[in-house]
Design a protein around this motif. Structure first.
Motif, PDB file in Angstrom:
ATOM      1  N   ASN A   1      -2.596   9.436   3.997  1.00  0.00           N
ATOM      2  CA  ASN A   1      -1.110   8.921   3.382  1.00  0.00           C
ATOM      3  C   ASN A   1      -0.434   8.074   4.148  1.00  0.00           C
ATOM      4  OD1 ASN A   1      -1.689  12.713   3.234  1.00  0.00           O
ATOM      5  ND2 ASN A   1      -1.271  11.483   1.271  1.00  0.00           N
ATOM      6  N   ILE A   2      -0.953   6.988   4.253  1.00  0.00           N
ATOM      7  CA  ILE A   2      -0.435   5.711   4.917  1.00  0.00           C
ATOM      8  C   ILE A   2       0.097   4.807   3.907  1.00  0.00           C
ATOM      9  CG2 ILE A   2      -2.036   5.990   6.914  1.00  0.00           C
ATOM     10  CD1 ILE A   2      -3.122   3.287   6.257  1.00  0.00           C
ATOM     11  N   GLY A   3       1.204   3.741   4.269  1.00  0.00           N
ATOM     12  CA  GLY A   3       1.434   3.054   3.422  1.00  0.00           C
ATOM     13  C   GLY A   3       2.301   1.920   4.194  1.00  0.00           C
ATOM     14  N   TRP A   4       2.202   0.660   3.642  1.00  0.00           N
ATOM     15  CA  TRP A   4       2.944  -0.390   4.291  1.00  0.00           C
ATOM     16  C   TRP A   4       3.042  -1.525   3.275  1.00  0.00           C
ATOM     17  CZ3 TRP A   4      -0.751  -4.363   3.861  1.00  0.00           C
ATOM     18  CH2 TRP A   4      -1.837  -4.234   4.369  1.00  0.00           C
ATOM     19  N   ASP A   5       3.971  -2.808   3.527  1.00  0.00           N
ATOM     20  CA  ASP A   5       4.332  -3.802   2.936  1.00  0.00           C
ATOM     21  C   ASP A   5       3.827  -4.830   3.994  1.00  0.00           C
ATOM     22  OD1 ASP A   5       5.409  -2.837   0.589  1.00  0.00           O
ATOM     23  OD2 ASP A   5       7.009  -2.111   1.928  1.00  0.00           O
TER      24      ASP A   5
ATOM     25  N   SER B   1      -6.563   9.268  -2.602  1.00  0.00           N
ATOM     26  CA  SER B   1      -5.200   8.993  -3.380  1.00  0.00           C
ATOM     27  C   SER B   1      -4.609   7.500  -2.907  1.00  0.00           C
ATOM     28  CB  SER B   1      -4.013   9.901  -2.886  1.00  0.00           C
ATOM     29  OG  SER B   1      -3.668   9.990  -1.670  1.00  0.00           O
ATOM     30  N   GLY B   2      -3.783   7.136  -3.532  1.00  0.00           N
ATOM     31  CA  GLY B   2      -3.071   5.878  -3.095  1.00  0.00           C
ATOM     32  C   GLY B   2      -3.496   4.556  -4.126  1.00  0.00           C
ATOM     33  N   HIS B   3      -2.432   3.500  -3.954  1.00  0.00           N
ATOM     34  CA  HIS B   3      -2.580   2.411  -4.591  1.00  0.00           C
ATOM     35  C   HIS B   3      -2.117   1.230  -3.636  1.00  0.00           C
ATOM     36  CE1 HIS B   3       1.680   3.430  -5.452  1.00  0.00           C
ATOM     37  NE2 HIS B   3       1.937   1.930  -5.577  1.00  0.00           N
ATOM     38  N   ALA B   4      -2.801   0.250  -4.115  1.00  0.00           N
ATOM     39  CA  ALA B   4      -2.531  -0.839  -3.079  1.00  0.00           C
ATOM     40  C   ALA B   4      -2.286  -2.413  -4.117  1.00  0.00           C
ATOM     41  CB  ALA B   4      -3.700  -1.230  -2.181  1.00  0.00           C
ATOM     42  N   GLU B   5      -1.117  -2.537  -4.301  1.00  0.00           N
ATOM     43  CA  GLU B   5      -0.745  -3.672  -5.241  1.00  0.00           C
ATOM     44  C   GLU B   5      -0.886  -5.017  -4.496  1.00  0.00           C
ATOM     45  OE1 GLU B   5       3.157  -5.267  -7.737  1.00  0.00           O
ATOM     46  OE2 GLU B   5       2.620  -3.202  -7.690  1.00  0.00           O
ATOM     47  N   PHE B   6      -1.471  -5.907  -5.258  1.00  0.00           N
ATOM     48  CA  PHE B   6      -1.522  -7.431  -4.726  1.00  0.00           C
ATOM     49  C   PHE B   6      -1.595  -8.267  -5.750  1.00  0.00           C
ATOM     50  CE2 PHE B   6      -3.965 -11.145  -3.339  1.00  0.00           C
ATOM     51  CZ  PHE B   6      -3.330 -11.532  -2.316  1.00  0.00           C
ATOM     52  N   GLY B   7      -0.704  -9.154  -6.024  1.00  0.00           N
ATOM     53  CA  GLY B   7      -0.504 -10.031  -6.853  1.00  0.00           C
ATOM     54  C   GLY B   7      -0.410  -9.450  -8.209  1.00  0.00           C
TER      55      GLY B   7
ATOM     56  N   MET C   1       0.859  -1.059  -0.045  1.00  0.00           N
ATOM     57  CA  MET C   1       0.070   0.172  -0.259  1.00  0.00           C
ATOM     58  C   MET C   1       0.848   1.179   0.082  1.00  0.00           C
ATOM     59  SD  MET C   1      -2.604   1.347   2.891  1.00  0.00           S
ATOM     60  CE  MET C   1      -3.595  -0.289   3.005  1.00  0.00           C
ATOM     61  N   ARG C   2       0.524   2.155  -0.843  1.00  0.00           N
ATOM     62  CA  ARG C   2       1.253   3.686  -0.854  1.00  0.00           C
ATOM     63  C   ARG C   2       0.264   4.618  -0.968  1.00  0.00           C
ATOM     64  NH1 ARG C   2       4.481   0.416   0.294  1.00  0.00           N
ATOM     65  NH2 ARG C   2       6.534  -0.075  -0.700  1.00  0.00           N
ATOM     66  N   ASP C   3       0.521   5.595  -0.084  1.00  0.00           N
ATOM     67  CA  ASP C   3      -0.097   6.911  -0.061  1.00  0.00           C
ATOM     68  C   ASP C   3      -1.435   6.984  -0.159  1.00  0.00           C
ATOM     69  OD1 ASP C   3       0.190   9.808   0.013  1.00  0.00           O
ATOM     70  OD2 ASP C   3      -0.113   9.870  -2.212  1.00  0.00           O
ATOM     71  N   LEU C   4      -1.984   6.014   0.943  1.00  0.00           N
ATOM     72  CA  LEU C   4      -3.536   5.829   0.676  1.00  0.00           C
ATOM     73  C   LEU C   4      -4.154   7.055   1.828  1.00  0.00           C
ATOM     74  CD1 LEU C   4      -6.173   4.339   0.169  1.00  0.00           C
ATOM     75  CD2 LEU C   4      -5.652   2.855   2.275  1.00  0.00           C
ATOM     76  N   SER C   5      -5.198   7.650   0.933  1.00  0.00           N
ATOM     77  CA  SER C   5      -5.998   8.954   1.846  1.00  0.00           C
ATOM     78  C   SER C   5      -7.375   8.508   1.561  1.00  0.00           C
ATOM     79  CB  SER C   5      -5.471   9.967   1.544  1.00  0.00           C
ATOM     80  OG  SER C   5      -4.200  10.404   1.849  1.00  0.00           O
TER      81      SER C   5
END
Length: 330
Positions: free
Chosen positions: A20-24, A61-67, A1-5
């Motif tokens: 604006n949170i992010g984590w792996d 905002s943000g994106h969340a990459e999964f698979g 997850m990157r820059d989620l608002s």
């Protein structure tokens, strides 16, 4: 997850629920997200799966990459293919999550067959019995034929976990999995979650305010306050030496064996309104380290490494001053 608002519409205005949170997270890892009610824990993960009401939630905002796919850009049909198969959720209230007019076995079987067209009704029913047995539900053949209201709270939570692990998900989101359960049942649910991870080999995002549960299960911890991540650390490091005053205050509020004081410590004040956040650090009006310093009042601290090259992150201007304090000194 990157820059989620994420903002939420309310009668008072737009609530800045996640900022604006992010984590792996990695295979086989347990990532705990902790914080007070209203800190944005559940909103952040429910947004990933499209579980927030579209007329209420606004993804700014943000994106969340999964698979290899961005979950925030998937349509409802594509999300349904992901939910329950690659990503499963254990909800906080299993009674509200089960269909009251279908048996537990029917609901687990349905979760299996939706994502596996080759599964026959007989095989799915047999698998449901096996899953209930794995999570410690006694007499699973009979229990499969029973309805949710015929289960105790702890048994419903076990059945919810069984359904979540039915398709061996790569990611399991456990949202307050031990809320409203007594201590004995909580300990049993912890054992079941460990079993789930062993069975599926996947990762777990554990959303909770129960620091005891975090200590038992988590590998890494994210601490959230007023919609932002204020600290990120390994679980051992976090408990041994917190690097944010809010984390320190949470740990100080825990009761300890042998403590002779008459009252538990609490965090003074309340979390600020997410409609009108204060300038500077959102925690500074409650912070024992701020001392009303101008920097805290005027500049919001970034989430950054506490030491050069360190994987520990803290959003505090004066995090190094915590080295001089002992959280166990009463």
């Amino acid at each position: 997850m990157r820059d989620l608002s994420v903002s939420l519409r309310s009668d008072e205005g737009l609530v800045q629920a996640v900022r604006n949170i992010g984590w792996d997270i990695y295979d086989g890892e347990v990532l705990a997200i902790v914080g007070e009610s209203g800190s944005g824990k559940s909103v952040s993960v429910n947004t990933l799966l499209g579980l927030m009401r579209q007329d209420v939630a606004i993804v700014n905002s943000g994106h969340a990459e999964f698979g290899g796919r961005d979950l925030l850009n998937l349509g409802e049909r594509e999300l349904r293919e992901v939910r329950g198969k690659d990503i499963s959720v254990i909800f906080q209230d299993p009674m509200a999550s089960f269909n009251p007019v279908k048996t537990i076995g029917d609901q687990i079987s349905e979760a299996i067959r939706v994502h596996d067209e080759r599964a026959t009704r007989r095989w799915a029913w047999s698998r449901s019995i096996t899953l209930l047995s794995m999570v410690g539900v006694p007499n699973p053949e009979l229990r499969c034929k029973q309805y949710p209201h015929q289960y105790s709270g702890g048994m419903r939570q076990r059945a919810m976990i069984a359904m979540a692990m039915a398709n061996r998900p790569r990611l399991l989101i456990a949202d307050e999995p031990t809320t409203a359960l007594d201590m004995t049942i909580q300990a049993q649910i912890i054992d079941v979650l460990r079993l789930v991870q062993k069975e599926t080999g996947g990762a777990i995002v554990l959303i909770t305010h129960d620091l005891g549960l975090v200590a038992e299960l988590a590998d890494r911890v994210l601490v959230m306050y007023a919609g932002k991540i204020v600290e990120s650390a390994g679980v051992v490091e976090l408990f041994a030496s917190p690097r944010h005053p809010y984390t320190r205050a949470l740990l100080e509020s825990l009761p300890r064996i042998g403590d002779q004081s008459d009252e538990l410590r609490s965090i003074s004040g309340q979390m600020p309104s997410l409609v009108e956040l204060p300038e500077g650090c959102a925690f500074h009006p409650r912070c024992s380290l701020s001392h009303d310093r101008q920097l805290c009042r005027e500049l919001e601290p970034p989430l950054q490494e506490t030491n050069s090259g360190s994987e520990r992150l803290s959003a505090c201007h004066f995090s190094r001053e915590l080295d001089e304090l002992d959280i166990f000194d009463r």
